[in-house]
Design an enzyme around this catalytic site. Structure first.
Site, mmCIF file in Angstrom:
data_model
loop_
_atom_site.group_PDB
_atom_site.id
_atom_site.type_symbol
_atom_site.label_atom_id
_atom_site.label_comp_id
_atom_site.label_asym_id
_atom_site.label_seq_id
_atom_site.Cartn_x
_atom_site.Cartn_y
_atom_site.Cartn_z
ATOM 1 C CG ASP A 144 -2.262 0.680 0.889
ATOM 2 O OD1 ASP A 144 -2.300 1.677 0.682
ATOM 3 O OD2 ASP A 144 -3.365 -0.280 0.689
ATOM 4 C CG HIS A 210 -5.453 3.812 0.907
ATOM 5 N ND1 HIS A 210 -4.943 2.269 0.657
ATOM 6 C CD2 HIS A 210 -6.638 3.986 0.396
ATOM 7 C CE1 HIS A 210 -6.044 1.901 0.051
ATOM 8 N NE2 HIS A 210 -6.975 2.584 -0.075
ATOM 9 C CB SER A 569 -9.422 0.404 -0.043
ATOM 10 O OG SER A 569 -8.825 0.759 -1.317
#
Length: 802
Positions: A144, A210, A569
């Site tokens: 990520d 994220h 996600s």
């Protein structure tokens, strides 16, 4: 120009489209050469020779070298050089380096509550809040944007020594050093971006947020009193809080390069992770074929080495045929809601309250004293439609100033953020957006008084405006509402099926467009569409966030330690954490056994004890795969369907790969391996998946599907088949009882499908369940209507992050 060269240019153009950027790539090509070792276990001489030759000629242009989990490299090449290399022996495929995109307290409690409702006399299963035997030795790898190591979700309190089998490293970089790792966060790597030399990116520290959010959702330690400025308050925790975390920073704020993703797979295989979690992928319309998809390639080799790979399904919904990351060796995850609503109500004159949704910390009065107008009433040199939608440039500032606006969101030309900014610019004091999707999935409007309402409630507000000359209203700040019903429901953005890549897997069905080109695998040049395997919470998820991000902070407030996000996600790490939990309790299980356990124990009902919905309609396996995951039962499924590497290689045979290239893919492939002489997509139906498929079904003859199940429960168990078949379809299971003993752990059965009436063109769904009164082993199926194909199939089962 030679036909081969023409096809090369066509494929290059398609690959550029697949970046989702609509522009040329960075000149880097990935050369994929299959397994890292030959079938005899020796190193690949051809890889060393080819890479050595390239290093002598273009040493500085070699971006990555892959040698641990698989063989290959990434380098800056001309089109001619790429074509020449693609024709060399030992090369599986050559393709431009694609740019992929990223696809988040109460969610785990909700999953446990939901699955507890589904228990059928099941003996006590796992609880994600209690410590599981072996869980501290389980390692989850996160590919990520990196991680914020100072977050409390990654503290190593009460953790023992790092597992001795861990071979990874804590890679120093900008604002990140080896001391940032600990007994919880045991590894971190980052990869140089071949597009630029920005030193800020040379770090495992999360510059986006994220990756931190995803890692905390999968395996975050317990953190009490977590919230986003008081919203969604509670104890934050990951699905497997005792698991260790290894981070591979493959994404920057720009995107995620395929060359870095492959390098991370290569490292993770050698490092010793147990589960890999990827909340990223191609956009639905650009997803590449298997041979040029970094995620598909890396996942194949990881699964072959015993690593479970979990990926997000993409945020391309609610349209059909939008799922990505759908190779059969990947566990693909859709997004659903939980039983929590972020409610921001509208109060009209007369104190009539309308339920709205969204996150805002407005400071308007609670009484309805503010003028309220419809967007079309403030039109200025624009169409009534543009003003009704509050498009930038369509509104008269004099008519907007000091008022709350009611706006539609139907044109699709401008985002809600652009409309919000326009209202703020013109001096408006509030915004009510009519949008069913935004009402269901809360967006963050921070301190501005904004809320979203359904089309039905929007019509009621508009009726009120028209009924009086002095319409007034107010917008209340957001409150968290628990025990919201119905839940789960499938999120509108979550990518859907059906498949259009392989008709017998509903993870795949060939399209008519194809070319042989220089493609060494002689594959169809197709697009990869399918449906998810399972669904998990992906709406309004609270998890850790970088502690310096002012972009999500309220005015005059410190940046929050937690943030609320929605997207597939966020659903993906829920399943990654669950996979780690299942692995910790069943350390000898293969990735396919873990996938089977998660799929066959999933639930299809909500907290109203009705079928899961999507918007206002009944959801189907196209939307949620096998169903919403169960954290209570998945560690003890009773039976599992095991799929090994040979099954996947046979899948590739039937999908169109040449046997000479397939032999390059695996170092464990047995001598004498060949593809069936009659290899075709129809044979994919007998892959030993937790579901089934059969094509060209008719009323004249039955079609047979074979499966084998392994007993992972008690020794002496008798299972009985229960068939739920749609009207017009005959389904017969032989034998319909399976008796397992201490010495008989594997048994096979056959399913015969036959149409009893002609199809009306609609897709219909059903299931086969094996039960012994203690466990239920559920496999969904779908029969495609004649309008698509005479096919009966059982489910085999992001723009940027939302």
């Amino acid at each position: 120009m030679k036909r081969q060269s023409i096809c090369f240019l066509v494929l290059t153009f398609l690959a550029e489209l697949e970046t989702g950027q609509g522009q040329s790539t960075n000149g880097v090509y990935i050369v994929y050469m299959g397994a890292s070792a030959a079938a005899n276990g020796n190193s690949r001489d051809d890889h060393a020779q080819l890479l050595g030759s390239l290093l002598r000629r273009k040493g500085d242009d070699v971006v990555q070298s892959y040698k641990h989990g698989f063989s290959g490299f990434a380098a800056r090449l001309s089109e001619k050089e790429a074509q020449t290399i693609a024709e060399k022996p030992g090369v599986v495929s050559v393709f431009p380096d694609p740019l992929l995109q990223l696809h988040t307290t109460r969610s785990w409690d909700f999953l446990k509550y939901q699955t507890d409702l589904e228990i059928l006399n099941v003996s006590s299963g796992s609880d994600s809040s209690s410590k599981s035997p072996g869980s501290e030795t389980t390692i989850i790898g996160i590919l990520d944007t990196g991680i914020w190591p100072e977050s409390e979700s990654f503290n190593d309190k009460n953790f023992g020594p790092i597992p001795s089998r861990w071979k990874g490293t804590c890679m120093a970089g900008r604002s990140f050093n080896s001391t940032n790792c600990n007994r919880k966060l045991i590894g971190a790597r980052w990869y140089e971006d071949p597009d630029n030399d920005i030193s800020d990116f040379n770090t495992a520290r999360d510059l986006v947020g994220h990756g931190t959010h995803v890692a905390a959702t999968a395996a975050g330690s317990l953190v009490p009193d977590a919230s986003y400025y008081g919203l969604a308050s509670g104890t934050a925790k990951g699905g497997s809080p005792e698991s260790r975390i290894a981070v591979y920073r493959v994404c920057t704020p720009i995107g995620c390069r395929g060359s870095a993703i492959l390098a991370a797979f290569d490292n993770a295989i050698a490092d010793g992770v147990d589960v890999l979690s990827l909340s990223l992928g191609a956009a639905a319309e650009y997803e590449p074929k298997f041979s040029s998809d970094p995620i598909s390639i890396g996942a194949f080799h990881a699964v072959e080495k015993g690593i479970t790979v979990v990926c997000s399904a993409g945020n391309g919904g609610p349209g059909p045929q939008t799922v990505v990351n759908a190779a059969p060796w990947i566990l693909t995850v859709a997004a659903t809601t939980i039983d929590r609503d972020f409610q921001s109500d509208v109060v009209l004159g007369g104190n009539k309250a309308i339920k709205g949704g969204g996150i805002n910390f407005a400071n308007l009065q609670s009484s309805p004293v503010y003028p309220l107008i419809y967007g079309s009433s403030a039109v200025e040199k624009a169409s009534e439609k543009e003003a009704r939608n509050c498009d930038p440039g369509s509104l008269d500032g004099a008519k907007v100033k000091g008022k709350i606006l009611l706006c539609e969101n139907k044109d699709g030309e401008y985002s809600y953020k652009e409309k919000l900014e326009e209202v703020v610019r013109l001096g408006g004091i509030g915004l009510i957006l009519i949008d069913d999707d935004f009402r269901a999935v809360a967006s963050n409007y921070r301190s501005f008084p904004m809320t979203a309402v359904t089309s039905k409630d929007g019509a009621e507000i508009l009726s009120y405006i028209k009924s009086t000359r002095n319409a007034v209203a107010t917008i209340l700040p957001t409150v968290s509402v628990a025990n919201y019903k119905p839940a789960p429901s499938v999120a509108y953005f979550s990518s859907r099926g059906p498949s259009l890549k392989t008709k017998n897997l509903l993870k795949a069905k060939p399209l008519s467009f194809s070319c042989d080109c220089f493609n060494p695998l002689n594959l169809h040049c197709d697009r990869n569409f399918s449906q998810p395997d399972v669904a998990a919470p992906g709406v309004g998820i609270l998890a850790s966030w970088p502690g310096n991000d002012l972009s999500v902070a309220l005015p005059n407030k410190d940046p929050p330690a937690f943030n609320i996000l929605s997207g597939t996600s966020m659903a993906c790490p829920h399943v990654s954490g669950l996979a780690a939990l299942v692995k910790s309790q069943n350390p000898t299980w293969s990735p396919s056994a873990i996938r089977s356990a998660i799929m066959t124990t999933a639930t299809q009902t909500n907290n109203l004890k009705s079928q899961i919905t999507s918007a206002e309609s009944i959801a189907t396996p196209y939307d949620y795969g096998a169903g919403e995951v169960s954290i209570t039962q998945s560690s003890r499924p009773g039976l599992v369907y095991e799929t090994d590497t040979i099954d996947y290689l046979q899948f590739l045979c039937n999908y169109g790969y040449s046997v000479s290239k397939i032999k390059l893919l695996s170092s464990t492939i047995p001598d004498g391996f060949t593809c069936p002489e009659n290899a075709s997509s129809d044979l994919i139906t007998n892959m030993n998946y937790p579901s089934m498929s059969i094509s060209e079904l008719s009323s004249k003859e039955s079609k047979k599907v074979s499966r084998t199940v392994t007993n992972v429960g008690e020794d002496e168990e008798l299972y009985t088949a229960v068939v739920n078949a749609p009207k017009g379809l005959e389904v017969k299971v032989i034998p319909d009882k399976l008796q397992f003993t201490k010495n008989l752990k594997k048994l096979s059965y056959e399913v015969f499908f036959k149409l009893s009436t002609s199809s009306n063109g609609e897709d219909v769904f059903g299931s086969i369940m094996w039960t012994n009164g203690k466990y239920r082993v559920h496999s969904p199926f779908v029969c495609l209507g004649v309008a698509l194909a005479s096919t009966c199939a059982v489910l085999v089962v992001d723009p940027y992050y939302s």
